[in-house]
Write a protein that holds these residues in place. Structure first.
Motif, PDB file in Angstrom:
ATOM      1  N   ARG A 171       0.915  -1.298   0.233  1.00  0.00           N
ATOM      2  CA  ARG A 171       0.360  -0.123   0.348  1.00  0.00           C
ATOM      3  C   ARG A 171       1.064   0.820  -0.116  1.00  0.00           C
ATOM      4  O   ARG A 171       0.382   2.077  -0.929  1.00  0.00           O
ATOM      5  CB  ARG A 171      -0.901   0.116   1.364  1.00  0.00           C
ATOM      6  CG  ARG A 171      -1.962   1.213   1.102  1.00  0.00           C
ATOM      7  CD  ARG A 171      -2.574   1.482   2.066  1.00  0.00           C
ATOM      8  NE  ARG A 171      -1.978   1.685   3.458  1.00  0.00           N
ATOM      9  CZ  ARG A 171      -1.673   0.855   4.639  1.00  0.00           C
ATOM     10  NH1 ARG A 171      -2.495   0.118   4.926  1.00  0.00           N
ATOM     11  NH2 ARG A 171      -0.761   1.884   5.870  1.00  0.00           N
ATOM     12  N   ASN A 172       1.250   0.869   0.868  1.00  0.00           N
ATOM     13  CA  ASN A 172       2.765   2.289   0.778  1.00  0.00           C
ATOM     14  C   ASN A 172       3.596   2.762  -0.426  1.00  0.00           C
ATOM     15  O   ASN A 172       3.554   4.118  -0.666  1.00  0.00           O
ATOM     16  CB  ASN A 172       3.762   1.797   1.644  1.00  0.00           C
ATOM     17  CG  ASN A 172       3.543   2.299   3.629  1.00  0.00           C
ATOM     18  OD1 ASN A 172       1.949   2.700   3.803  1.00  0.00           O
ATOM     19  ND2 ASN A 172       3.794   1.942   4.457  1.00  0.00           N
ATOM     20  N   GLU A 173       4.478   1.124  -1.387  1.00  0.00           N
ATOM     21  CA  GLU A 173       4.516   1.832  -2.657  1.00  0.00           C
ATOM     22  C   GLU A 173       3.570   2.467  -3.417  1.00  0.00           C
ATOM     23  O   GLU A 173       4.418   2.711  -4.259  1.00  0.00           O
ATOM     24  CB  GLU A 173       5.186   0.568  -3.058  1.00  0.00           C
ATOM     25  CG  GLU A 173       5.723   0.382  -3.770  1.00  0.00           C
ATOM     26  CD  GLU A 173       6.975  -1.269  -4.226  1.00  0.00           C
ATOM     27  OE1 GLU A 173       7.371  -1.518  -5.262  1.00  0.00           O
ATOM     28  OE2 GLU A 173       6.906  -1.881  -3.506  1.00  0.00           O
ATOM     29  N   LEU A 174       2.382   1.982  -3.354  1.00  0.00           N
ATOM     30  CA  LEU A 174       1.435   2.266  -4.681  1.00  0.00           C
ATOM     31  C   LEU A 174       1.160   3.863  -4.023  1.00  0.00           C
ATOM     32  O   LEU A 174       0.639   4.743  -5.724  1.00  0.00           O
ATOM     33  CB  LEU A 174       0.442   1.745  -4.622  1.00  0.00           C
ATOM     34  CG  LEU A 174       0.367   0.065  -5.104  1.00  0.00           C
ATOM     35  CD1 LEU A 174      -1.013  -0.562  -5.017  1.00  0.00           C
ATOM     36  CD2 LEU A 174       0.748   0.847  -6.240  1.00  0.00           C
ATOM     37  N   GLU A 175       0.903   3.968  -3.149  1.00  0.00           N
ATOM     38  CA  GLU A 175       0.353   5.364  -2.134  1.00  0.00           C
ATOM     39  C   GLU A 175       1.746   6.968  -2.933  1.00  0.00           C
ATOM     40  O   GLU A 175       1.310   8.152  -3.065  1.00  0.00           O
ATOM     41  CB  GLU A 175       0.169   5.256  -0.751  1.00  0.00           C
ATOM     42  CG  GLU A 175      -1.300   5.123  -0.652  1.00  0.00           C
ATOM     43  CD  GLU A 175      -1.215   5.059   0.479  1.00  0.00           C
ATOM     44  OE1 GLU A 175      -0.327   5.179   1.492  1.00  0.00           O
ATOM     45  OE2 GLU A 175      -2.974   4.486   0.834  1.00  0.00           O
ATOM     46  N   ASN A 176       2.783   5.730  -2.735  1.00  0.00           N
ATOM     47  CA  ASN A 176       3.965   7.412  -3.736  1.00  0.00           C
ATOM     48  C   ASN A 176       4.547   7.297  -4.176  1.00  0.00           C
ATOM     49  O   ASN A 176       5.032   7.969  -4.908  1.00  0.00           O
ATOM     50  CB  ASN A 176       5.111   6.274  -2.392  1.00  0.00           C
ATOM     51  CG  ASN A 176       5.440   6.914  -0.835  1.00  0.00           C
ATOM     52  OD1 ASN A 176       5.073   7.494  -0.722  1.00  0.00           O
ATOM     53  ND2 ASN A 176       5.644   6.088  -0.440  1.00  0.00           N
ATOM     54  N   LEU A 177       3.876   5.985  -5.845  1.00  0.00           N
ATOM     55  CA  LEU A 177       3.703   6.809  -7.174  1.00  0.00           C
ATOM     56  C   LEU A 177       2.927   7.555  -7.020  1.00  0.00           C
ATOM     57  O   LEU A 177       2.198   8.213  -6.717  1.00  0.00           O
ATOM     58  CB  LEU A 177       2.788   5.519  -7.675  1.00  0.00           C
ATOM     59  CG  LEU A 177       3.706   3.705  -7.614  1.00  0.00           C
ATOM     60  CD1 LEU A 177       3.012   2.838  -8.532  1.00  0.00           C
ATOM     61  CD2 LEU A 177       5.317   3.995  -8.078  1.00  0.00           C
ATOM     62  N   SER A 178       3.565   8.681  -8.427  1.00  0.00           N
ATOM     63  CA  SER A 178       2.948   9.600  -9.287  1.00  0.00           C
ATOM     64  C   SER A 178       1.745   9.366  -9.331  1.00  0.00           C
ATOM     65  O   SER A 178       0.984   7.941 -10.142  1.00  0.00           O
ATOM     66  CB  SER A 178       4.435  10.591  -9.870  1.00  0.00           C
ATOM     67  OG  SER A 178       3.562   9.744 -11.358  1.00  0.00           O
TER      68      SER A 178
END
Length: 66
Positions: A28-35
């Motif tokens: 979730r954190n990785e996806l939320e950090n995507l532009s």
């Protein structure tokens, strides 16, 4: 009265659940950090991130009428 120690199978199940929870949190954190642009390229709306991470394979909820 001392607490009963968890059995090996319960401990193993708890450990597996804990590791799965941590992986979902990382995902979730990785996806939320995507532009927003990158998410759009992946056909993911920001509002879908939690659903994608918590749903099982093929159970993704689409919010845009897709």
């Amino acid at each position: 009265m001392p607490e009963a120690k968890p059995s090996g199978s319960r401990l193993a199940a708890w450990r597996a659940d804990f590791h799965a929870w941590r992986q979902k949190r990382r995902d979730r954190n990785e996806l939320e950090n995507l532009s927003s642009s990158t998410l759009r390229d992946l056909a993911i709306d920001r509002s879908e991130i939690t659903s994608i991470v918590t749903s099982g394979e093929g159970e993704r909820r689409r919010n845009r009428g897709d």
